[in-house]
Motif scaffolding. Structure first.
Motif, PDB file in Angstrom:
ATOM      1  N   ASP A   1      -9.374   2.992  -2.766  1.00  0.00           N
ATOM      2  CA  ASP A   1      -8.029   2.962  -3.355  1.00  0.00           C
ATOM      3  C   ASP A   1      -7.030   3.851  -2.628  1.00  0.00           C
ATOM      4  N   VAL A   2      -7.506   4.720  -1.744  1.00  0.00           N
ATOM      5  CA  VAL A   2      -6.618   5.636  -1.026  1.00  0.00           C
ATOM      6  C   VAL A   2      -6.904   5.520   0.466  1.00  0.00           C
ATOM      7  N   ASP A   3      -5.909   5.032   1.213  1.00  0.00           N
ATOM      8  CA  ASP A   3      -6.029   4.963   2.674  1.00  0.00           C
ATOM      9  C   ASP A   3      -5.608   6.320   3.229  1.00  0.00           C
ATOM     10  N   VAL A   4      -6.462   6.919   4.049  1.00  0.00           N
ATOM     11  CA  VAL A   4      -6.178   8.233   4.624  1.00  0.00           C
ATOM     12  C   VAL A   4      -6.133   8.092   6.140  1.00  0.00           C
ATOM     13  N   TYR A   5      -4.970   8.387   6.705  1.00  0.00           N
ATOM     14  CA  TYR A   5      -4.787   8.310   8.155  1.00  0.00           C
ATOM     15  C   TYR A   5      -4.889   9.725   8.719  1.00  0.00           C
ATOM     16  N   LYS A   6      -5.721   9.861   9.757  1.00  0.00           N
ATOM     17  CA  LYS A   6      -5.974  11.166  10.346  1.00  0.00           C
ATOM     18  C   LYS A   6      -5.780  11.126  11.850  1.00  0.00           C
ATOM     19  N   VAL A   7      -5.503  12.308  12.401  1.00  0.00           N
ATOM     20  CA  VAL A   7      -5.521  12.501  13.839  1.00  0.00           C
ATOM     21  C   VAL A   7      -6.472  13.670  14.087  1.00  0.00           C
ATOM     22  N   ARG A   8      -7.502  13.424  14.868  1.00  0.00           N
ATOM     23  CA  ARG A   8      -8.513  14.444  15.177  1.00  0.00           C
ATOM     24  C   ARG A   8      -9.043  15.124  13.914  1.00  0.00           C
ATOM     25  N   GLY A   9      -9.251  14.313  12.865  1.00  0.00           N
ATOM     26  CA  GLY A   9      -9.851  14.811  11.629  1.00  0.00           C
ATOM     27  C   GLY A   9      -8.894  15.445  10.642  1.00  0.00           C
ATOM     28  N   LYS A  10      -7.599  15.499  10.959  1.00  0.00           N
ATOM     29  CA  LYS A  10      -6.603  16.105  10.079  1.00  0.00           C
ATOM     30  C   LYS A  10      -5.688  15.033   9.497  1.00  0.00           C
ATOM     31  N   VAL A  11      -5.460  15.072   8.208  1.00  0.00           N
ATOM     32  CA  VAL A  11      -4.651  14.073   7.499  1.00  0.00           C
ATOM     33  C   VAL A  11      -3.178  14.208   7.862  1.00  0.00           C
ATOM     34  N   PHE A  12      -2.556  13.061   8.170  1.00  0.00           N
ATOM     35  CA  PHE A  12      -1.102  13.055   8.336  1.00  0.00           C
ATOM     36  C   PHE A  12      -0.420  12.019   7.443  1.00  0.00           C
ATOM     37  N   MET A  13      -1.197  11.107   6.814  1.00  0.00           N
ATOM     38  CA  MET A  13      -0.585  10.120   5.925  1.00  0.00           C
ATOM     39  C   MET A  13      -1.624   9.586   4.945  1.00  0.00           C
ATOM     40  N   LEU A  14      -1.179   9.357   3.719  1.00  0.00           N
ATOM     41  CA  LEU A  14      -2.011   8.722   2.704  1.00  0.00           C
ATOM     42  C   LEU A  14      -1.231   7.570   2.084  1.00  0.00           C
ATOM     43  N   HIS A  15      -1.944   6.539   1.707  1.00  0.00           N
ATOM     44  CA  HIS A  15      -1.382   5.450   0.907  1.00  0.00           C
ATOM     45  C   HIS A  15      -2.057   5.529  -0.452  1.00  0.00           C
ATOM     46  N   THR A  16      -1.264   5.618  -1.504  1.00  0.00           N
ATOM     47  CA  THR A  16      -1.811   5.687  -2.853  1.00  0.00           C
ATOM     48  C   THR A  16      -1.112   4.659  -3.734  1.00  0.00           C
ATOM     49  N   GLU A  17      -1.671   4.470  -4.895  1.00  0.00           N
ATOM     50  CA  GLU A  17      -1.026   3.654  -5.915  1.00  0.00           C
ATOM     51  C   GLU A  17      -1.093   4.447  -7.205  1.00  0.00           C
ATOM     52  N   VAL A  18       0.075   4.756  -7.752  1.00  0.00           N
ATOM     53  CA  VAL A  18       0.178   5.555  -8.966  1.00  0.00           C
ATOM     54  C   VAL A  18       0.976   4.755  -9.985  1.00  0.00           C
ATOM     55  N   GLU A  19       0.375   4.532 -11.144  1.00  0.00           N
ATOM     56  CA  GLU A  19       1.043   3.776 -12.202  1.00  0.00           C
ATOM     57  C   GLU A  19       1.625   2.470 -11.667  1.00  0.00           C
ATOM     58  N   ASP A  20       0.828   1.725 -10.926  1.00  0.00           N
ATOM     59  CA  ASP A  20       1.190   0.430 -10.359  1.00  0.00           C
ATOM     60  C   ASP A  20       2.316   0.498  -9.325  1.00  0.00           C
ATOM     61  N   GLU A  21       2.552   1.677  -8.756  1.00  0.00           N
ATOM     62  CA  GLU A  21       3.547   1.813  -7.692  1.00  0.00           C
ATOM     63  C   GLU A  21       2.839   2.278  -6.423  1.00  0.00           C
ATOM     64  N   ARG A  22       2.979   1.508  -5.358  1.00  0.00           N
ATOM     65  CA  ARG A  22       2.415   1.889  -4.065  1.00  0.00           C
ATOM     66  C   ARG A  22       3.322   2.921  -3.417  1.00  0.00           C
ATOM     67  N   ARG A  23       2.700   3.996  -2.899  1.00  0.00           N
ATOM     68  CA  ARG A  23       3.453   5.077  -2.272  1.00  0.00           C
ATOM     69  C   ARG A  23       2.848   5.429  -0.928  1.00  0.00           C
ATOM     70  N   VAL A  24       3.667   6.068  -0.103  1.00  0.00           N
ATOM     71  CA  VAL A  24       3.216   6.637   1.163  1.00  0.00           C
ATOM     72  C   VAL A  24       3.459   8.136   1.065  1.00  0.00           C
ATOM     73  N   VAL A  25       2.442   8.928   1.376  1.00  0.00           N
ATOM     74  CA  VAL A  25       2.542  10.380   1.321  1.00  0.00           C
ATOM     75  C   VAL A  25       2.425  10.908   2.748  1.00  0.00           C
TER      76      VAL A  25
END
Length: 128
Positions: free
Chosen positions: A29-53
């Motif tokens: 349910d959460v896409d986590v984008y990393k560079v060299r093992g460190k997170v720089f972006m997440l895709h989440t869905e909260v209360e039926d709303e898709r967000r980019v963090v």
């Protein structure tokens, strides 16, 4: 942009960035984008709303939140260093792509020099 388009736009840009990986440490349910093992972006869905963090410098984070209703503090992240992008507002694809690139640059800048896939202060400035 609706939520699906927002996440698709951000993901397309992330996949263009060197050494990016997509992982699912919190489940599918959460896409986590990393560079060299460190997170720089997440895709989440909260209360039926898709967000980019995304990561943002504290000063940019405040300025972006003041300028855009559809940018809020990062969901489940440090509110000074992370922002959430919400669908349905005024964010353009170009702005989303630049925010993804800036998040990537910030994370790369924190990596040891030998691990950096790009020079963060020069990468992506004014061109792609």
């Amino acid at each position: 942009m609706n939520g699906r388009e927002l996440q698709r736009c951000a993901a397309m840009r992330a996949r263009e960035l060197p050494a990016t990986t997509l992982e699912f440490p919190f489940g599918r349910d959460v896409d986590v984008y990393k560079v060299r093992g460190k997170v720089f972006m997440l895709h989440t869905e909260v209360e039926d709303e898709r967000r980019v963090v995304l990561k943002a410098s504290p000063s940019d984070s405040l300025a972006l939140r003041d300028a855009h209703e559809d940018i809020t503090p990062g969901y489940h992240m440090n509110k000074r260093h992370w922002i959430s992008l919400h669908p349905g507002g005024t964010l353009s694809p170009d702005m989303v792509e630049e925010l993804v690139t800036e998040s990537y640059r910030l994370v790369v800048a924190g990596l040891p020099i030998a691990q950096r896939p790009v020079e963060p202060h020069a990468f992506g400035r004014g061109q792609r």
